[in-house]
Write a protein that holds these residues in place. Structure first.
Motif, PDB file in Angstrom:
ATOM      1  N   ALA A   1     -31.120  19.609   4.243  1.00  0.00           N
ATOM      2  CA  ALA A   1     -32.001  20.269   2.520  1.00  0.00           C
ATOM      3  C   ALA A   1     -32.803  21.565   2.744  1.00  0.00           C
ATOM      4  CB  ALA A   1     -32.947  19.067   2.369  1.00  0.00           C
TER       5      ALA A   1
ATOM      6  N   VAL B   1     -37.618  21.249  -2.882  1.00  0.00           N
ATOM      7  CA  VAL B   1     -36.059  21.758  -3.447  1.00  0.00           C
ATOM      8  C   VAL B   1     -35.947  21.677  -4.854  1.00  0.00           C
ATOM      9  CG1 VAL B   1     -34.005  21.262  -3.371  1.00  0.00           C
ATOM     10  CG2 VAL B   1     -34.889  20.625  -1.355  1.00  0.00           C
TER      11      VAL B   1
ATOM     12  N   LEU C   1     -26.624  18.584  -3.198  1.00  0.00           N
ATOM     13  CA  LEU C   1     -27.996  17.344  -2.091  1.00  0.00           C
ATOM     14  C   LEU C   1     -29.358  16.080  -2.679  1.00  0.00           C
ATOM     15  CD1 LEU C   1     -29.935  18.333   0.268  1.00  0.00           C
ATOM     16  CD2 LEU C   1     -30.911  20.160  -1.109  1.00  0.00           C
TER      17      LEU C   1
ATOM     18  N   VAL D   1     -29.522  12.830  -1.145  1.00  0.00           N
ATOM     19  CA  VAL D   1     -30.627  12.664  -0.730  1.00  0.00           C
ATOM     20  C   VAL D   1     -31.522  11.560  -2.044  1.00  0.00           C
ATOM     21  CG1 VAL D   1     -33.699  13.293  -1.384  1.00  0.00           C
ATOM     22  CG2 VAL D   1     -31.658  14.823  -0.019  1.00  0.00           C
TER      23      VAL D   1
ATOM     24  N   ALA E   1     -37.749  17.241   0.745  1.00  0.00           N
ATOM     25  CA  ALA E   1     -37.296  16.903  -0.304  1.00  0.00           C
ATOM     26  C   ALA E   1     -37.904  17.978  -1.788  1.00  0.00           C
ATOM     27  CB  ALA E   1     -36.285  15.958  -0.909  1.00  0.00           C
TER      28      ALA E   1
ATOM     29  N   ALA F   1     -30.831  21.638  -5.397  1.00  0.00           N
ATOM     30  CA  ALA F   1     -30.021  20.385  -5.338  1.00  0.00           C
ATOM     31  C   ALA F   1     -29.042  19.833  -6.153  1.00  0.00           C
ATOM     32  CB  ALA F   1     -31.604  19.513  -6.281  1.00  0.00           C
TER      33      ALA F   1
END
Length: 154
Positions: free
Chosen positions: A50, A103, A130, A134, A100, A108
């Motif tokens: 990330a 992001v 991404l 996650v 996260a 993402a």
């Protein structure tokens, strides 16, 4: 990215991990410390991916090192027992969720070349956004390992 579900999954996982009656796997699989080390390794690798995406790099995610028995043993040895592992997983999960949370929508959506194994079985070998990498932790990975730990109850 919204990490509400991921944070909830970690709380359940860590609650089960703290149970005092976790024994060995009947099938010869991972014990609780190995499960914790694996989750710690995956979390660190995912956070690194990330951060790489946010920095403009084109990272890949390959979970084979997170399955490696030598690497799991190294991680276990670096901590003072299960309590130390649980504390470290809690901190690493918080780092991953905090990263996260920062992001943006465009990052993402970045496709991350991903290679996922489970034991000797290939699960995935293709780029995934991404966000899916996650969110897959919340939807699948952490709950699977929560059940795995629960199955270790004596």
């Amino acid at each position: 990215m919204d990490t509400t579900a991921l944070r909830s999954a970690y709380e359940k996982f860590l609650g089960v991990a703290a149970e005092p009656d976790l024994g060995e796997a009947a099938d010869g699989g991972w014990n609780a410390d190995q499960v914790l080390a694996h989750v710690l390794s995956v979390d660190a690798a995912t956070a690194a991916v990330a951060l790489g995406v946010v920095s403009g790099a084109r990272p890949t995610f390959d979970n084979r090192i997170c399955l490696d028995h030598w690497n799991l043993g190294r991680i276990i040895a670096e901590h003072s027992g299960r309590a130390g592992l649980i504390t470290r997983v809690r901190h690493q999960a918080a780092v991953l969720c905090d990263v996260a949370d920062q992001v943006g929508e465009q990052a993402a959506a970045v496709l991350v070349p991903t290679f996922l194994m489970s034991g000797d079985e290939l699960l995935l070998d293709q780029p995934v956004p991404l966000a899916d990498l996650v969110n897959g932790l919340a939807e699948n990975h952490v709950p699977v390992h929560t059940r795995q730990l629960a199955d270790l109850r004596s």
